[in-house]
Design a protein around this motif. Structure first.
Motif, PDB file in Angstrom:
ATOM      1  N   GLU A  65      -4.715   5.102   2.984  1.00  0.00           N
ATOM      2  CA  GLU A  65      -4.518   5.801   4.259  1.00  0.00           C
ATOM      3  C   GLU A  65      -3.231   5.251   5.027  1.00  0.00           C
ATOM      4  OE1 GLU A  65      -7.880   6.253   6.590  1.00  0.00           O
ATOM      5  OE2 GLU A  65      -6.646   7.166   8.639  1.00  0.00           O
ATOM      6  N   ALA A  66      -3.207   3.762   4.974  1.00  0.00           N
ATOM      7  CA  ALA A  66      -2.284   2.932   5.731  1.00  0.00           C
ATOM      8  C   ALA A  66      -1.296   2.660   4.750  1.00  0.00           C
ATOM      9  CB  ALA A  66      -2.935   1.761   6.221  1.00  0.00           C
ATOM     10  N   CYS A  67      -1.031   3.329   3.330  1.00  0.00           N
ATOM     11  CA  CYS A  67      -0.157   2.721   2.674  1.00  0.00           C
ATOM     12  C   CYS A  67       0.240   1.328   2.485  1.00  0.00           C
ATOM     13  CB  CYS A  67       1.157   3.484   3.167  1.00  0.00           C
ATOM     14  SG  CYS A  67       1.210   5.344   3.078  1.00  0.00           S
ATOM     15  N   VAL A  68      -1.001   0.581   2.280  1.00  0.00           N
ATOM     16  CA  VAL A  68      -0.626  -0.950   1.880  1.00  0.00           C
ATOM     17  C   VAL A  68      -1.519  -0.997   0.656  1.00  0.00           C
ATOM     18  CG1 VAL A  68      -0.527  -1.555   4.434  1.00  0.00           C
ATOM     19  CG2 VAL A  68      -2.635  -1.639   3.440  1.00  0.00           C
ATOM     20  N   ARG A  69      -1.087  -2.144  -0.077  1.00  0.00           N
ATOM     21  CA  ARG A  69      -1.967  -2.660  -1.197  1.00  0.00           C
ATOM     22  C   ARG A  69      -2.396  -3.815  -0.961  1.00  0.00           C
ATOM     23  NH1 ARG A  69       2.482  -3.042  -5.375  1.00  0.00           N
ATOM     24  NH2 ARG A  69       0.780  -3.954  -6.429  1.00  0.00           N
ATOM     25  N   ILE A  70      -3.689  -3.708  -1.429  1.00  0.00           N
ATOM     26  CA  ILE A  70      -4.498  -5.253  -1.369  1.00  0.00           C
ATOM     27  C   ILE A  70      -4.303  -5.704  -2.626  1.00  0.00           C
ATOM     28  CG2 ILE A  70      -6.985  -6.268  -1.195  1.00  0.00           C
ATOM     29  CD1 ILE A  70      -7.575  -3.650   0.237  1.00  0.00           C
ATOM     30  N   VAL A  71      -3.493  -6.923  -2.797  1.00  0.00           N
ATOM     31  CA  VAL A  71      -3.095  -7.612  -3.925  1.00  0.00           C
ATOM     32  C   VAL A  71      -3.611  -8.659  -4.475  1.00  0.00           C
ATOM     33  CG1 VAL A  71      -0.675  -6.158  -3.841  1.00  0.00           C
ATOM     34  CG2 VAL A  71      -1.122  -8.701  -2.450  1.00  0.00           C
ATOM     35  N   THR A  72      -4.419  -9.326  -3.578  1.00  0.00           N
ATOM     36  CA  THR A  72      -5.013 -10.424  -3.813  1.00  0.00           C
ATOM     37  C   THR A  72      -6.481 -10.955  -3.120  1.00  0.00           C
ATOM     38  OG1 THR A  72      -4.820 -12.852  -4.360  1.00  0.00           O
ATOM     39  CG2 THR A  72      -3.903 -11.978  -2.266  1.00  0.00           C
ATOM     40  N   GLY A  73      -7.326 -11.244  -3.759  1.00  0.00           N
ATOM     41  CA  GLY A  73      -8.575 -11.565  -3.057  1.00  0.00           C
ATOM     42  C   GLY A  73      -9.426 -12.784  -3.539  1.00  0.00           C
TER      43      GLY A  73
END
Lengths: 360, 332, 82
Positions: free
Chosen positions: B117-125
């Motif tokens: 929805e926020a147009c962000v990517r979760i790329v690491t964790g």
């Protein structure tokens, strides 16, 4: 009522007050919720400087002696005890610590909204002893009395109350009688009067010649209450008037008063920073002695209580001798995040209200 | 395939159990490369905004959101109110042994949905497991990277007398919803956290009013504490008009009952904007025409002077200070 | 001292009742106001009704609180729209 009406009505009140104040006048709001309202609505900034609005001893947690708070904390350290309290009491300092600090050290201390909720905690935890901190004036004490009657009837034997109640009119009378400070009128507490009735102030008006106006807690209520007091003064009268008619009758709430007197009997009480005032406390009657926390939890009251730290002006503030800003520690050594005296703690404590909302 | 059961210490040991958890819970919802490397490589920019926040909210699920949604919104919003375009997030989890994996999965799915929805990517964790009793369910840390458009500088220290102060919707919704969900106090009502990502709203506002001095999201400490900070940073007075501040009925009711002040209750989906007077109408229009800012209002103005002052609904003036300690329910 | 808030009795069950305050409902004890009837307005302190009020009196307090409730509710509906 639309918003512009409210502002216009308030402006008319400010004009009236300005016209009625010609020299120094001191009105005492006995009730901390009034202190809070006066600060919250920014009323001081709008009335003449010679009109002093003094905070009286109207914050029930502020006037609870340090020794009783120390005693409650000692109970909280006992295994199996749950201490329940109104949120107001949580940060009030005893001699060395507060309930909030004790909680961080592992005591089971819970904030409740109602004494009834404390009783329900006891019902749900029959193997624990649940102590409710019984602070409050006549508005609150009947709610706790009613809870005790229900707990007794329901056989909830692990519910008990630490009686630290205070009764208002004799304390007002003692303040006037002491002659320490000039009080030209009392802004009488609205909801205490819902219970006790406005007639309770007749002796103060009649015998001590101090005008009394029972006042509500919205901004216009307070302004109207001040006007009624100033008008009485201008006319040389000292009567009991009720501004807060929508919630207060002359005779009060008979049922509540009956419940209160069925459960408690008057006793002398120590007021923090003020001293013992005869007949201003309440202790459980015979039938309810088993619900007195001081009997139920066998812990001695610590003997080394320090009622107020050195240099703390709370006593003078509560007796109307000082306004909070006249205390040397106000806002410097003593702030809501690092309170030294009890009045800086409760949101309705005079110092906290003045600090939070400014002098205005 | 969904993972059953509860979190065990094995899930944090870095072996097969960890791999399964990462594959079946995190990657399944959040996506990711075939081969997991030690760092994500992403496209950059000349100036980036970087922020981090840790979330420990209790309960983990509350009306209007959960800790996962909150963890994405909180970090995205910190970037958005700086004027940055939020792009990438990291997500770190501390899980308590015994945590229901179903709950973890709900939280992770919610993070994925909110990130989309926020147009962000979760790329690491990252995931760590601690023994039962050493944490309370789960904690989430998110760090975020946003791209700063050239020439954009928003600062709390840049407000000028005459500027208008706007808020994008009714205040105190998140704090009240979480408090009622946690403590109950026997209350029921229409409580719902305002938790939402604000990137698109901030973008719409900046497009309509490019002169915006600063934006802030009034989280802990609420509207009043945030505005005190702005007034202090800009060495000005901010004067609020009490009756213009939007507070919804249920929030007002709960606050009155418990003796709390909604001005100090947290929001998680609102922004405050200080805007030059000549762009105030355009800014308010842009906020109100956006679904995330439909309840926006102009609540005050910047003046010469010092601190935050509330012009009360009866014409009194009440100085407001920063929140001192959590508000407690009171009877006085 | 003493905060007390007016609310309306929505449901009555012995000495306890559901009372509505703005958008919030809570169980309130009625021990101190045995005369209470369904639909009455009561003044509530610490989870107990301490006084019955007629509707006009209660509305006076609410009016003094000067809430622009209608407007707020409209806003919340507007926000609820997708």
């Amino acid at each position: 009522m639309s918003q512009p009406d409210l502002r216009e009505r308030a402006e008319r009140c400010y004009d009236k007050i300005a016209a009625l104040v010609s020299g120094p006048v001191s009105l005492m709001e006995v009730c901390g919720t009034h202190t809070m309202a006066i600060s919250r609505f920014g009323i001081r900034a709008r009335v003449p400087e010679t009109l002093r609005l003094l905070s009286g001893p109207g914050c029930p947690v502020c006037v609870t002696p340090a020794s009783q708070i120390d005693h409650l904390m000692a109970m909280a350290r006992e295994p199996g005890v749950i201490v329940t309290t109104f949120g107001d009491m949580l940060r009030v300092p005893g001699s060395k610590s507060s309930l909030e600090q004790e909680r961080t050290r592992g005591s089971d201390i819970r904030v409740v909204y109602s004494p009834h909720d404390a009783m329900e905690i006891a019902r749900a935890a029959p193997d624990r002893i649940v102590v409710f901190m019984g602070v409050g004036f006549e508005t609150t004490s009947p709610t706790i009395a009613a809870t005790m009657i229900k707990a007794l009837a329901a056989g909830i034997g692990n519910f008990c109350v630490y009686p630290a109640f205070k009764v208002v009119p004799p304390a007002m009378d003692a303040l006037v009688a002491s002659g320490e400070t000039r009080i030209d009128g009392f802004i009488c507490p609205g909801h205490v009067s819902t219970i006790i009735g406005s007639a309770a102030y007749e002796p103060i008006a009649r015998d001590r010649k101090v005008p009394c106006v029972v006042t509500g807690f919205e901004a216009l209520d307070v302004l109207e209450g001040v006007i009624l007091l100033l008008e009485q003064r201008a006319a040389g009268k000292a009567e009991v008037q009720v501004q807060y008619r929508r919630a207060v009758s002359p005779e009060g709430n008979r049922t509540a008063l009956d419940i209160l007197s069925r459960t408690f009997t008057p006793c002398d009480a120590a007021w923090r920073g003020i001293g013992v005032i005869p007949g201003t406390g309440l202790e459980p009657r015979e039938e309810f002695l088993s619900m007195d926390a001081r009997r139920r939890v066998q812990v001695e009251m610590p003997k080394d209580a320090v009622d107020l730290p050195a240099g703390c002006g709370c006593g003078e503030v509560m007796r109307g001798l000082k306004v909070p800003t006249e205390c040397a520690m106000f806002g410097t050594a003593c702030t809501p995040s690092r309170p030294i005296g009890p009045c800086m703690v409760s949101t309705e404590g005079a110092c906290a209200a003045w600090y939070r909302y400014g002098r205005g | 395939m969904s993972v059953q059961g509860t979190i065990t210490l094995d899930h944090g040991e870095g072996g097969a159990a960890t791999s399964r958890l990462v594959r079946d819970v995190f990657l399944r919802h959040l996506g990711g490369p075939e081969v997991l490397e030690d760092a994500a490589i992403v496209a950059g920019a000349e100036r980036i905004a970087l922020t981090t926040d840790t979330f420990v909210v209790r309960p983990s699920v509350f009306p209007g959101g959960d800790i996962g949604k909150l963890a994405v919104c909180g970090t995205v919003n910190d970037l958005a109110v700086m004027g940055a375009e939020p792009r990438y997030l990291s997500a770190g989890f501390i899980l308590e042994e015994g945590l229901e994996i179903a709950l973890l999965e709900q939280v992770v799915a919610s993070m994925a949905a909110t990130a989309a929805e926020a147009c962000v990517r979760i790329v690491t964790g990252d995931t760590k497991v601690v023994a039962r009793g050493e944490a309370d369910g789960l904690y989430v840390n998110t760090s975020g990277v946003g791209v700063m458009p050239a020439g954009r500088t928003l600062s709390s220290a840049s407000c000028e007398p005459g500027d208008a102060v706007l808020v994008s919707g009714s205040i105190g919704e998140h704090g009240t919803a979480v408090m009622v969900a946690r403590e109950g106090f026997g209350m029921t009502g229409d409580f719902k956290s305002d938790c939402q990502p604000l990137g698109d709203l901030a973008r719409a506002l900046l497009a309509a009013a490019p002169g915006v001095r600063c934006m802030r999201d009034p989280t802990r400490g609420g509207l009043a504490t945030t505005l005190v900070e702005i007034a202090l940073a800009s060495k000005v007075e901010i004067r609020l008009r009490e009756e213009t501040i939007p507070v919804r009925g249920a929030v007002r009711g709960a606050c009155e009952l418990l003796g709390l002040d909604p001005l100090y209750v947290a929001c998680e989906g609102r922004l405050i904007a200080v805007v030059p007077a000549d762009q105030a109408d355009a800014a308010l229009g842009a906020l109100r025409s956006h679904p995330r800012g439909a309840g926006a209002a102009s609540i005050g103005e910047v003046r010469e002077g010092k601190g935050l002052v509330l012009d009360t609904r009866v014409g009194g003036l009440r100085p407001l200070i920063a929140l001192e300690g959590a508000q407690l329910p009171r009877i006085c | 001292m003493c905060l007390a808030v007016p609310g309306q009795v929505m449901q009555l069950d012995g000495t306890s009742a559901r009372v509505k305050f703005h958008g919030v409902e809570r169980v309130v004890q009625m021990d101190l106001v045995p005369e209470v009837k369904l639909g009455d307005w009561v003044l509530v302190h610490a989870g107990y009704a301490i006084q019955c009020m007629d509707e006009e009196e209660a509305r006076e307090t609410l009016a003094l609180l000067a809430q622009i409730e209608g407007e707020m509710e409209e806003q919340s509906r507007a926000e609820a729209k997708p």
